[in-house]
Design a protein around this motif. Structure first.
Motif, PDB file in Angstrom:
ATOM      1  N   VAL A   8      -6.556 -13.182   2.908  1.00  0.00           N
ATOM      2  CA  VAL A   8      -6.508 -13.881   4.036  1.00  0.00           C
ATOM      3  C   VAL A   8      -5.600 -13.330   5.079  1.00  0.00           C
ATOM      4  CG1 VAL A   8      -7.132 -16.175   2.493  1.00  0.00           C
ATOM      5  CG2 VAL A   8      -4.652 -15.380   3.291  1.00  0.00           C
ATOM      6  N   GLY A   9      -5.990 -13.696   6.376  1.00  0.00           N
ATOM      7  CA  GLY A   9      -5.248 -13.553   7.476  1.00  0.00           C
ATOM      8  C   GLY A   9      -5.928 -13.501   8.795  1.00  0.00           C
ATOM      9  N   MET A  10      -5.206 -13.156   9.856  1.00  0.00           N
ATOM     10  CA  MET A  10      -5.841 -13.335  11.267  1.00  0.00           C
ATOM     11  C   MET A  10      -7.009 -12.321  11.514  1.00  0.00           C
ATOM     12  SD  MET A  10      -4.802 -15.670  13.251  1.00  0.00           S
ATOM     13  CE  MET A  10      -4.843 -15.303  15.317  1.00  0.00           C
ATOM     14  N   MET A  11      -7.764 -12.497  12.564  1.00  0.00           N
ATOM     15  CA  MET A  11      -8.892 -11.593  12.745  1.00  0.00           C
ATOM     16  C   MET A  11      -7.920 -10.263  13.061  1.00  0.00           C
ATOM     17  SD  MET A  11     -10.652 -13.918  15.757  1.00  0.00           S
ATOM     18  CE  MET A  11      -9.415 -15.334  16.133  1.00  0.00           C
ATOM     19  N   GLY A  12      -8.546  -9.264  12.679  1.00  0.00           N
ATOM     20  CA  GLY A  12      -7.786  -7.919  13.159  1.00  0.00           C
ATOM     21  C   GLY A  12      -6.588  -7.360  12.105  1.00  0.00           C
ATOM     22  N   SER A  13      -6.535  -8.374  11.230  1.00  0.00           N
ATOM     23  CA  SER A  13      -5.410  -7.878  10.179  1.00  0.00           C
ATOM     24  C   SER A  13      -5.842  -7.109   9.088  1.00  0.00           C
ATOM     25  CB  SER A  13      -4.820  -9.362   9.365  1.00  0.00           C
ATOM     26  OG  SER A  13      -5.826  -9.718   8.883  1.00  0.00           O
ATOM     27  N   GLY A  14      -7.106  -6.390   9.364  1.00  0.00           N
ATOM     28  CA  GLY A  14      -7.650  -5.554   8.512  1.00  0.00           C
ATOM     29  C   GLY A  14      -8.004  -5.858   7.019  1.00  0.00           C
ATOM     30  N   LYS A  15      -8.473  -7.245   6.940  1.00  0.00           N
ATOM     31  CA  LYS A  15      -8.770  -7.441   5.648  1.00  0.00           C
ATOM     32  C   LYS A  15      -9.955  -6.690   5.097  1.00  0.00           C
ATOM     33  CE  LYS A  15      -9.159 -11.074   7.872  1.00  0.00           C
ATOM     34  NZ  LYS A  15      -9.589 -12.441   8.434  1.00  0.00           N
ATOM     35  N   SER A  16     -10.842  -6.770   5.816  1.00  0.00           N
ATOM     36  CA  SER A  16     -12.336  -6.257   5.265  1.00  0.00           C
ATOM     37  C   SER A  16     -12.090  -4.645   5.077  1.00  0.00           C
ATOM     38  CB  SER A  16     -13.351  -6.088   6.479  1.00  0.00           C
ATOM     39  OG  SER A  16     -13.400  -7.263   7.166  1.00  0.00           O
ATOM     40  N   THR A  17     -11.323  -3.760   6.044  1.00  0.00           N
ATOM     41  CA  THR A  17     -10.930  -2.421   5.642  1.00  0.00           C
ATOM     42  C   THR A  17     -10.203  -2.073   4.464  1.00  0.00           C
ATOM     43  OG1 THR A  17     -11.007  -2.093   8.136  1.00  0.00           O
ATOM     44  CG2 THR A  17     -10.052  -0.151   6.647  1.00  0.00           C
ATOM     45  N   ALA A  18      -9.227  -3.100   4.234  1.00  0.00           N
ATOM     46  CA  ALA A  18      -8.439  -2.868   3.009  1.00  0.00           C
ATOM     47  C   ALA A  18      -9.054  -3.179   1.813  1.00  0.00           C
ATOM     48  CB  ALA A  18      -7.051  -3.934   3.243  1.00  0.00           C
ATOM     49  N   ALA A  19      -9.790  -4.082   1.974  1.00  0.00           N
ATOM     50  CA  ALA A  19     -10.778  -4.822   0.881  1.00  0.00           C
ATOM     51  C   ALA A  19     -11.498  -3.589   0.376  1.00  0.00           C
ATOM     52  CB  ALA A  19     -11.519  -5.933   1.019  1.00  0.00           C
ATOM     53  N   ARG A  20     -12.256  -2.808   1.281  1.00  0.00           N
ATOM     54  CA  ARG A  20     -13.031  -1.614   1.005  1.00  0.00           C
ATOM     55  C   ARG A  20     -12.464  -0.508   0.239  1.00  0.00           C
ATOM     56  NH1 ARG A  20     -13.867   2.448   3.917  1.00  0.00           N
ATOM     57  NH2 ARG A  20     -13.323   1.419   5.767  1.00  0.00           N
ATOM     58  N   LEU A  21     -11.148  -0.362   0.900  1.00  0.00           N
ATOM     59  CA  LEU A  21     -10.416   0.825   0.355  1.00  0.00           C
ATOM     60  C   LEU A  21      -9.874   0.445  -0.937  1.00  0.00           C
ATOM     61  CD1 LEU A  21      -8.164   1.826   3.409  1.00  0.00           C
ATOM     62  CD2 LEU A  21      -9.837   3.110   2.339  1.00  0.00           C
ATOM     63  N   ILE A  22      -9.609  -0.786  -1.258  1.00  0.00           N
ATOM     64  CA  ILE A  22      -9.014  -1.366  -2.507  1.00  0.00           C
ATOM     65  C   ILE A  22     -10.296  -1.307  -3.520  1.00  0.00           C
ATOM     66  CG2 ILE A  22      -7.838  -3.104  -3.899  1.00  0.00           C
ATOM     67  CD1 ILE A  22      -6.628  -4.142  -1.314  1.00  0.00           C
ATOM     68  N   SER A 152       2.286  -2.028  10.416  1.00  0.00           N
ATOM     69  CA  SER A 152       1.629  -0.827  10.631  1.00  0.00           C
ATOM     70  C   SER A 152       0.187  -1.110  11.206  1.00  0.00           C
ATOM     71  CB  SER A 152       1.484   0.198   9.400  1.00  0.00           C
ATOM     72  OG  SER A 152       0.548   1.050   9.652  1.00  0.00           O
ATOM     73  N   GLU A 153      -0.099  -0.114  11.952  1.00  0.00           N
ATOM     74  CA  GLU A 153      -1.568  -0.203  12.841  1.00  0.00           C
ATOM     75  C   GLU A 153      -2.773   0.381  11.422  1.00  0.00           C
ATOM     76  OE1 GLU A 153      -3.729  -0.048  15.190  1.00  0.00           O
ATOM     77  OE2 GLU A 153      -2.387  -0.097  17.091  1.00  0.00           O
ATOM     78  N   ASP A 154      -1.987   0.801  10.550  1.00  0.00           N
ATOM     79  CA  ASP A 154      -3.016   1.472   9.557  1.00  0.00           C
ATOM     80  C   ASP A 154      -3.479   0.726   8.395  1.00  0.00           C
ATOM     81  OD1 ASP A 154      -4.218   3.259   8.118  1.00  0.00           O
ATOM     82  OD2 ASP A 154      -2.415   4.748   7.700  1.00  0.00           O
ATOM     83  N   ALA A 155      -4.844   0.373   8.159  1.00  0.00           N
ATOM     84  CA  ALA A 155      -5.435  -0.194   7.218  1.00  0.00           C
ATOM     85  C   ALA A 155      -4.983   0.148   5.693  1.00  0.00           C
ATOM     86  CB  ALA A 155      -6.908  -0.797   7.524  1.00  0.00           C
ATOM     87  N   THR A 156      -4.914   1.573   5.422  1.00  0.00           N
ATOM     88  CA  THR A 156      -4.604   2.322   4.257  1.00  0.00           C
ATOM     89  C   THR A 156      -3.250   1.872   3.986  1.00  0.00           C
ATOM     90  OG1 THR A 156      -5.896   4.176   5.475  1.00  0.00           O
ATOM     91  CG2 THR A 156      -4.615   4.570   3.242  1.00  0.00           C
ATOM     92  N   GLU A 157      -2.402   1.761   4.756  1.00  0.00           N
ATOM     93  CA  GLU A 157      -1.002   1.164   4.507  1.00  0.00           C
ATOM     94  C   GLU A 157      -1.125  -0.252   3.680  1.00  0.00           C
ATOM     95  OE1 GLU A 157       2.356   1.696   6.810  1.00  0.00           O
ATOM     96  OE2 GLU A 157       1.805   3.637   7.248  1.00  0.00           O
ATOM     97  N   SER A 158      -1.865  -1.070   4.316  1.00  0.00           N
ATOM     98  CA  SER A 158      -2.175  -2.388   3.890  1.00  0.00           C
ATOM     99  C   SER A 158      -2.678  -2.629   2.377  1.00  0.00           C
ATOM    100  CB  SER A 158      -3.181  -3.278   4.693  1.00  0.00           C
ATOM    101  OG  SER A 158      -2.830  -3.085   6.056  1.00  0.00           O
ATOM    102  N   ALA A 159      -3.674  -1.473   2.437  1.00  0.00           N
ATOM    103  CA  ALA A 159      -4.331  -1.572   1.054  1.00  0.00           C
ATOM    104  C   ALA A 159      -3.542  -0.968   0.075  1.00  0.00           C
ATOM    105  CB  ALA A 159      -5.420  -0.365   1.329  1.00  0.00           C
ATOM    106  N   ASN A 160      -2.631   0.184   0.518  1.00  0.00           N
ATOM    107  CA  ASN A 160      -1.525   0.676  -0.527  1.00  0.00           C
ATOM    108  C   ASN A 160      -0.739  -0.463  -0.929  1.00  0.00           C
ATOM    109  OD1 ASN A 160      -2.682   3.156  -0.534  1.00  0.00           O
ATOM    110  ND2 ASN A 160      -1.370   3.796   0.978  1.00  0.00           N
ATOM    111  N   ALA A 161      -0.149  -1.293   0.033  1.00  0.00           N
ATOM    112  CA  ALA A 161       0.635  -2.282  -0.122  1.00  0.00           C
ATOM    113  C   ALA A 161       0.342  -3.549  -1.004  1.00  0.00           C
ATOM    114  CB  ALA A 161       1.112  -2.851   1.280  1.00  0.00           C
ATOM    115  N   VAL A 162      -1.046  -3.837  -0.760  1.00  0.00           N
ATOM    116  CA  VAL A 162      -1.680  -4.908  -1.714  1.00  0.00           C
ATOM    117  C   VAL A 162      -1.898  -4.277  -3.222  1.00  0.00           C
ATOM    118  CG1 VAL A 162      -3.815  -6.038  -2.235  1.00  0.00           C
ATOM    119  CG2 VAL A 162      -3.104  -5.794   0.015  1.00  0.00           C
TER     120      VAL A 162
END
Ligand code: S3P
Length: 170
Positions: A8-22, A152-162
Motif C-alpha cells: 500500500v502507499g501513494m500514487m508513484g510509490s512504485g507498488k506495481s513495479t516492486a510487486a512485479r519484481l518480487i 530512493s527513486e529506484d523501484a528495484t531498491e523498494s523490491a529488495n527492501a520488501v
C-alpha cells in the motif's frame, strides 16, 4: 496459510513495479487491484473515474478485494484502497500489509512523468492537490502491519527492501 504481501502507499510509490519484481524473483503470483478493475470493467482507470465517479470506483475496489482468496502472492493496490475501513478488514484477511513510505519529493518527481494516468491529479495545481492527499492519507497508511521508509527513486531498491524484510531475498 501464508497470505499475500500487500503493498500500500501513494500514487508513484512504485507498488506495481516492486510487486512485479518480487513476483519474478520469488515465483509468487502477482495481483494488482487497478489491473483487475480495468480488466473487469473493461476500461482504463481515468475513464472509470469519469464514468462512475470516485465513490463508485472505491466500491468496485472493495468488491475486487472481497473476491480474492488468501494465498501466498503479492498484491499491489491502488493508492486510495486504504480509505475504507472495510478494505482494511479484507486486507487483514488476505495477508500482511506493507506501506511503501517514499519521500514526498521522490513521489512528485515520479508523478511528473506519469500523472496523466492519475485522475485525482488532473487539476492545474496538481502538486498542491497531491500534498493535500498525502497529508490526509499519511495517518491511514500507517495502519499497515509494516512501514518501510524508502528514499530512493529506484523501484528495484523498494523490491529488495520488501524481500529483505520478509526474509525472502533471492
Ligand atoms: C488512486 C491511485 C491509483 C488508482 C486511482 C486512484 C488514489 O493507483 O487506483 O487513480 O486514490 O491514490 P496507483 O496508486 O497505482 O497510482
Amino acid at each position: 496459510m501464508d497470505g499475500y504481501w500487500i503493498l500500500v502507499g501513494m500514487m508513484g510509490s512504485g507498488k506495481s513495479t516492486a510487486a512485479r519484481l518480487i513476483g519474478e524473483r520469488t515465483g509468487r503470483p502477482v495481483v494488482d487491484t487497478d489491473s483487475l478493475l480495468t480488466y473487469r470493467l473493461g476500461r482504463p482507470i481515468p475513464e472509470l473515474f469519469r464514468i462512475y465517479g470516485e465513490q463508485a470506483f472505491r466500491d468496485h475496489e472493495t468488491a475486487v478485494l472481497r473476491s480474492l482468496e488468501r494465498q501466498p502472492g503479492i498484491l499491489s493496490t491502488g493508492g486510495g484502497i486504504v480509505l475504507k475501513d472495510e478494505n482494511w478488514d479484507e486486507m487483514r484477511r488476505l495477508g500482511t500489509t506493507i506501506f511503501l513510505n517514499v519521500d514526498r519529493d521522490v513521489l512528485v518527481a515520479r508523478l511528473e512523468r506519469s500523472k496523466r494516468r492519475r485522475p485525482l491529479l488532473e487539476v492545474e495545481n496538481w502538486e498542491d492537490r497531491f500534498d493535500e492527499i498525502l497529508l490526509n492519507r499519511m495517518e491511514v497508511y500507517r495502519k499497515a502491519d509494516i512501514i518501510l521508509d524508502l528514499h530512493s527513486e529506484d523501484a528495484t531498491e523498494s523490491a529488495n527492501a520488501v524481500m529483505k524484510l520478509l526474509g525472502a531475498e533471492g
